[in-house]
Scaffold this motif. Sequence first.
Motif, PDB file in Angstrom:
ATOM      1  N   ALA A   1       0.768  -1.182  -0.040  1.00  0.00           N
ATOM      2  CA  ALA A   1       0.063  -0.067   0.135  1.00  0.00           C
ATOM      3  C   ALA A   1       1.076   1.346   0.049  1.00  0.00           C
ATOM      4  O   ALA A   1       0.287   2.485  -0.319  1.00  0.00           O
ATOM      5  CB  ALA A   1      -1.029  -0.045   1.199  1.00  0.00           C
ATOM      6  N   ALA A   2       2.123   1.028   0.553  1.00  0.00           N
ATOM      7  CA  ALA A   2       2.986   2.338   0.709  1.00  0.00           C
ATOM      8  C   ALA A   2       3.692   2.272  -0.513  1.00  0.00           C
ATOM      9  O   ALA A   2       4.613   3.089  -0.898  1.00  0.00           O
ATOM     10  CB  ALA A   2       3.781   2.266   1.955  1.00  0.00           C
ATOM     11  N   LEU A   3       3.534   1.369  -1.468  1.00  0.00           N
ATOM     12  CA  LEU A   3       4.614   1.534  -3.071  1.00  0.00           C
ATOM     13  C   LEU A   3       3.839   1.783  -4.289  1.00  0.00           C
ATOM     14  O   LEU A   3       4.443   1.169  -5.236  1.00  0.00           O
ATOM     15  CB  LEU A   3       5.245   0.209  -2.711  1.00  0.00           C
ATOM     16  CG  LEU A   3       6.298  -0.188  -1.687  1.00  0.00           C
ATOM     17  CD1 LEU A   3       6.780  -1.556  -2.032  1.00  0.00           C
ATOM     18  CD2 LEU A   3       7.229   0.742  -1.578  1.00  0.00           C
ATOM     19  N   PRO A   4       2.815   2.542  -4.401  1.00  0.00           N
ATOM     20  CA  PRO A   4       2.521   2.836  -5.542  1.00  0.00           C
ATOM     21  C   PRO A   4       3.444   3.379  -6.685  1.00  0.00           C
ATOM     22  O   PRO A   4       3.471   3.100  -7.889  1.00  0.00           O
ATOM     23  CB  PRO A   4       1.087   3.670  -5.404  1.00  0.00           C
ATOM     24  CG  PRO A   4       1.439   4.590  -4.114  1.00  0.00           C
ATOM     25  CD  PRO A   4       2.306   3.408  -3.502  1.00  0.00           C
ATOM     26  N   LEU A   5       4.275   4.095  -6.221  1.00  0.00           N
ATOM     27  CA  LEU A   5       5.426   4.801  -7.019  1.00  0.00           C
ATOM     28  C   LEU A   5       6.220   3.716  -7.418  1.00  0.00           C
ATOM     29  O   LEU A   5       6.808   3.853  -8.470  1.00  0.00           O
ATOM     30  CB  LEU A   5       5.816   6.024  -6.390  1.00  0.00           C
ATOM     31  CG  LEU A   5       4.932   7.203  -6.072  1.00  0.00           C
ATOM     32  CD1 LEU A   5       5.755   8.251  -5.346  1.00  0.00           C
ATOM     33  CD2 LEU A   5       4.344   7.720  -7.279  1.00  0.00           C
ATOM     34  N   ALA A   6       6.504   2.890  -6.716  1.00  0.00           N
ATOM     35  CA  ALA A   6       7.651   1.977  -6.863  1.00  0.00           C
ATOM     36  C   ALA A   6       6.803   0.712  -7.975  1.00  0.00           C
ATOM     37  O   ALA A   6       7.449   0.120  -8.720  1.00  0.00           O
ATOM     38  CB  ALA A   6       7.771   0.948  -5.776  1.00  0.00           C
ATOM     39  N   VAL A   7       5.486   0.924  -8.151  1.00  0.00           N
ATOM     40  CA  VAL A   7       4.987  -0.027  -9.044  1.00  0.00           C
ATOM     41  C   VAL A   7       4.575   0.656 -10.630  1.00  0.00           C
ATOM     42  O   VAL A   7       4.889   0.027 -11.413  1.00  0.00           O
ATOM     43  CB  VAL A   7       3.709  -0.914  -8.477  1.00  0.00           C
ATOM     44  CG1 VAL A   7       3.049  -1.642  -9.468  1.00  0.00           C
ATOM     45  CG2 VAL A   7       4.122  -1.498  -7.086  1.00  0.00           C
ATOM     46  N   PHE A   8       3.964   1.808 -10.424  1.00  0.00           N
ATOM     47  CA  PHE A   8       3.718   2.611 -11.637  1.00  0.00           C
ATOM     48  C   PHE A   8       4.946   3.554 -12.009  1.00  0.00           C
ATOM     49  O   PHE A   8       5.190   4.072 -11.075  1.00  0.00           O
ATOM     50  CB  PHE A   8       2.259   3.152 -11.372  1.00  0.00           C
ATOM     51  CG  PHE A   8       1.097   2.157 -11.409  1.00  0.00           C
ATOM     52  CD1 PHE A   8       0.767   1.657 -12.476  1.00  0.00           C
ATOM     53  CD2 PHE A   8       0.677   1.769 -10.107  1.00  0.00           C
ATOM     54  CE1 PHE A   8      -0.295   0.590 -12.541  1.00  0.00           C
ATOM     55  CE2 PHE A   8      -0.520   0.870 -10.058  1.00  0.00           C
ATOM     56  CZ  PHE A   8      -0.926   0.488 -11.090  1.00  0.00           C
ATOM     57  N   PRO A   9       4.959   3.871 -13.043  1.00  0.00           N
ATOM     58  CA  PRO A   9       4.528   3.235 -14.300  1.00  0.00           C
ATOM     59  C   PRO A   9       4.929   1.874 -14.552  1.00  0.00           C
ATOM     60  O   PRO A   9       6.178   1.483 -14.119  1.00  0.00           O
ATOM     61  CB  PRO A   9       4.853   4.014 -15.450  1.00  0.00           C
ATOM     62  CG  PRO A   9       6.076   4.898 -14.837  1.00  0.00           C
ATOM     63  CD  PRO A   9       6.051   4.859 -13.514  1.00  0.00           C
ATOM     64  N   MET A  10       4.314   0.793 -15.172  1.00  0.00           N
ATOM     65  CA  MET A  10       4.699  -0.397 -15.510  1.00  0.00           C
ATOM     66  C   MET A  10       4.507  -0.729 -16.822  1.00  0.00           C
ATOM     67  O   MET A  10       3.678  -0.144 -17.269  1.00  0.00           O
ATOM     68  CB  MET A  10       4.131  -1.553 -14.409  1.00  0.00           C
ATOM     69  CG  MET A  10       2.536  -1.667 -14.571  1.00  0.00           C
ATOM     70  SD  MET A  10       1.878  -2.895 -13.676  1.00  0.00           S
ATOM     71  CE  MET A  10       2.507  -2.540 -12.167  1.00  0.00           C
ATOM     72  N   LYS A  11       5.209  -1.937 -17.254  1.00  0.00           N
ATOM     73  CA  LYS A  11       5.085  -2.231 -18.750  1.00  0.00           C
ATOM     74  C   LYS A  11       3.918  -3.322 -18.572  1.00  0.00           C
ATOM     75  O   LYS A  11       3.795  -4.180 -17.740  1.00  0.00           O
ATOM     76  CB  LYS A  11       6.438  -2.839 -19.305  1.00  0.00           C
ATOM     77  CG  LYS A  11       7.503  -1.984 -19.354  1.00  0.00           C
ATOM     78  CD  LYS A  11       8.798  -2.432 -19.912  1.00  0.00           C
ATOM     79  CE  LYS A  11       9.872  -1.387 -20.012  1.00  0.00           C
ATOM     80  NZ  LYS A  11      11.070  -2.207 -20.586  1.00  0.00           N
ATOM     81  N   VAL A  12       2.956  -3.178 -19.705  1.00  0.00           N
ATOM     82  CA  VAL A  12       2.014  -4.073 -19.915  1.00  0.00           C
ATOM     83  C   VAL A  12       1.667  -4.451 -21.308  1.00  0.00           C
ATOM     84  O   VAL A  12       2.152  -3.743 -21.986  1.00  0.00           O
ATOM     85  CB  VAL A  12       0.396  -3.590 -19.119  1.00  0.00           C
ATOM     86  CG1 VAL A  12       0.683  -3.315 -17.767  1.00  0.00           C
ATOM     87  CG2 VAL A  12       0.098  -2.319 -19.876  1.00  0.00           C
ATOM     88  N   ALA A  13       0.800  -5.221 -21.641  1.00  0.00           N
ATOM     89  CA  ALA A  13       0.438  -5.655 -22.956  1.00  0.00           C
ATOM     90  C   ALA A  13      -1.077  -5.624 -22.799  1.00  0.00           C
ATOM     91  O   ALA A  13      -1.653  -6.420 -22.062  1.00  0.00           O
ATOM     92  CB  ALA A  13       0.760  -7.075 -23.530  1.00  0.00           C
ATOM     93  N   VAL A  14      -1.770  -4.843 -23.784  1.00  0.00           N
ATOM     94  CA  VAL A  14      -2.999  -4.463 -23.869  1.00  0.00           C
ATOM     95  C   VAL A  14      -3.545  -5.701 -24.804  1.00  0.00           C
ATOM     96  O   VAL A  14      -3.599  -5.179 -26.062  1.00  0.00           O
ATOM     97  CB  VAL A  14      -3.493  -2.950 -24.145  1.00  0.00           C
ATOM     98  CG1 VAL A  14      -4.841  -2.897 -23.885  1.00  0.00           C
ATOM     99  CG2 VAL A  14      -2.950  -2.136 -23.140  1.00  0.00           C
TER     100      VAL A  14
END
Length: 819
Positions: free
Chosen positions: A532-545
Amino acid sequence: MKQSSHFKLQAAACIVASAVLAALYVQGGPGWLLGFVFLAPWLRVLDAPRTWGGKLASAYAMSVAYTAAVFPWLGMALGHYVGIGEAAGLAILLLAAPLFQPQFFAFALVRHAVMRRYGYALGIVAAAAAWVATERLVPRLLGDTIGYGLYPSPLLRQAADIGGGAGLTLLLLLANEGILAAYAQRKDGLRAILKPLVLAASVPLLLAGYGAMTLSGAPAPAGKPLRMGLIQANMADYENQRQQKGAYAVVQEVLNRHFAMSYDAIERQRAEAVLWSETAYPTTFGHPKSEAGAEFDRAILANVNAARVPFVFGTYDRDSAGEYNAAAFVQPGTGLLGFYRKTRLFPFTEYLPAWLDSPALRRVLPWAGSWKAGNGARVMPVRLADGREVPVLPLICRDDVDAGLALDGARLGAQVILTMSNDSWFSADAQGARLHQMAAAFRSIETRLPQFRVTTNGYSAAIDAHGTVLAGTPMGQPALVIADMPVRQPKPTLMVLWGDWVGVAGAGFLLLLAIVTLMPAPRTLADEAPLAALPLAVFPMKVAVLPPGARLATGVLRAFARASLLGMCVALLLDEALRTHTLAQIRMFAALFLVPEIIAWCVLRAFAAQASISHGRLLVERGTLRMELALNQIAAVTPWRLPVPGPGVSLQLAPRRPWGYGLALAHPQAFAEALAAAGGPPVVDQRFDAMDVYVRARSALRRWVLDSPVAKFVVLPLVLAVPAFHLHQHIAFGSALGEYYTFGLKAYLSAFALWWAAWGIGVVLCAALLRAGIEAATLLAALLRPAKVVGIRSGLERAGHAALYIGLPAWLLLNIYKA
């Protein structure tokens, strides 16, 4: 004090119960059913003491009880042979029980150590591995294993062509553990009992299913049968007869009986070849020690020429190094073709170990022989009168309890096993002779070669490729066996291809477990700060749509590619030509794996994007394309239950309508929790089923550098290819740069590239097998131990790293050392 006495009495009763059940188990007949339960009482005792001393005491007591119940005939036979009496011989055997049955100690100690650290499930697997590893690696007098007790079941014994007697033993141990687990959970209700019972029952069902499939399969085409005559003369006590009649008279009487019975086999029963037992001719053949010996040799040659069929018989051979227990192959019109020399001599009777041999010890053990051991399996020709030449594998007495000799013979092209033995030791107790024949029959199952087996006074038999006795003799009577057996070159079994591999694999598993214990655990997401304290560590992230069609296409392509790897493993296992054809392997690997994998990767790259959060909205951007979803519009984030083409999530929009795309990403659970922390839908704390637990565990581990494709599939194959190529250059061209000096730089580099590619394919296939095992074990853990699945998967991943980065180099070094 009363409680301690009560426990000791209860423990003694359980050990005695296991020993009695073991004795009934090896008696044959329907007693084979007890193989799945006979150790359960002892296992209950083994679980009671919590100290190392208690485990050792339980193992010692069981080794003595088991030896007394299953092998009393051996102690009595040894006592009778050396002249100290049967009771004294049995007492000495019981004193040596820990050396005779060391697997009980390895099993108990490993079970205790692994259960304390890793829990019950891994403990029972490690203990079973320790049992079969000990039986494989520690020299054993009789080569016995509890899997042989399944011989009376035609269905269950067929699986020996996969893992030999050791494979059956491993499954029996696990079944016994399942019975114990069911008993231990009897107070927890029917559901708690059923789970281990089902696992225990799956062992005989699995074996029976494989056996039914094997026995019902279409028989392979066979050539003309070989009709062999087996001569059981029932003349055993040569030494006493020598003292009464003299050596010349005894040998003359032995030969006369064998000649008469052989004449009956050839002239009346139309045998195409004749087989006599071990040491049927009780002196050297072809190297006479006296004129009388030369006269007997001439008599044998004259009889063979008159019979016009080949003879194979037990005798002695000698050279400058000493004398050998041997089998002579004599051809009409040609004479002696050659000898096979017995490889597995019986210690303290046929020979003394070199480190013990001394004049002083020989005065104490006057019966100890001084024969020399042969140098392994040898395939000899039996040339029949109709012009056929049948390659046969001779085995003498204790040779037939060594699976390795039979497997080596099968690899050398043998089509029939000829076994000769002198089981007169067991004249007073036929159980020993029966168990010996049972062990010999497993050599036919493991190799799928028919076997003609003759003994001095019983049991002699013709055994087919499924281990069935087609014709046999009683014990203690002169008898003639005539049998026709189809002769062909069978398709190699897994045992022939891999050797006696189960015990070695068990030792390797324990070594990997030890390495895993010493290695640091991979970090999981739970090891980091709260998500919960790490949104900046996760986003932005690579995905495939991925639209549904794109996900289906990439999923099918990747599933085909990964399945092709497993199929290629099977193809390499079964096709010897493919194993030696590097270019064919490269073409197959490229067509079945690389091409679909590259296409799937290109599709994923085409739909690659970047996900981020800005001002309460989820942004998905790919080039100039941009998708936005308000976080309050997202009702739920659902990880894909089937991680195809990889892990990912589906988004549920309010009100209850799915978003038209899926997001393929590395850590679905981290994405869901980070999205919730940024104001998206909360992650609902729910009771996950096995598939959900599996998906969460699969995405919980951080990737190591060792998981990098470059490290795994480029650097590791290079490290393996360099020494292998270096050795090849020395063998083929005489020096490390021999091919360069002979054919130039281009040829040298091309050859090295092929070696690198071959090792690369090998590493990919090994990694695919390991990955299949890890995923299957994780799914099973999610079903049986959902609370511990992340820890179990962590251990499996470490074991996989050890197998690739330590196991493969170790295997290569071992093969280089052998070369």
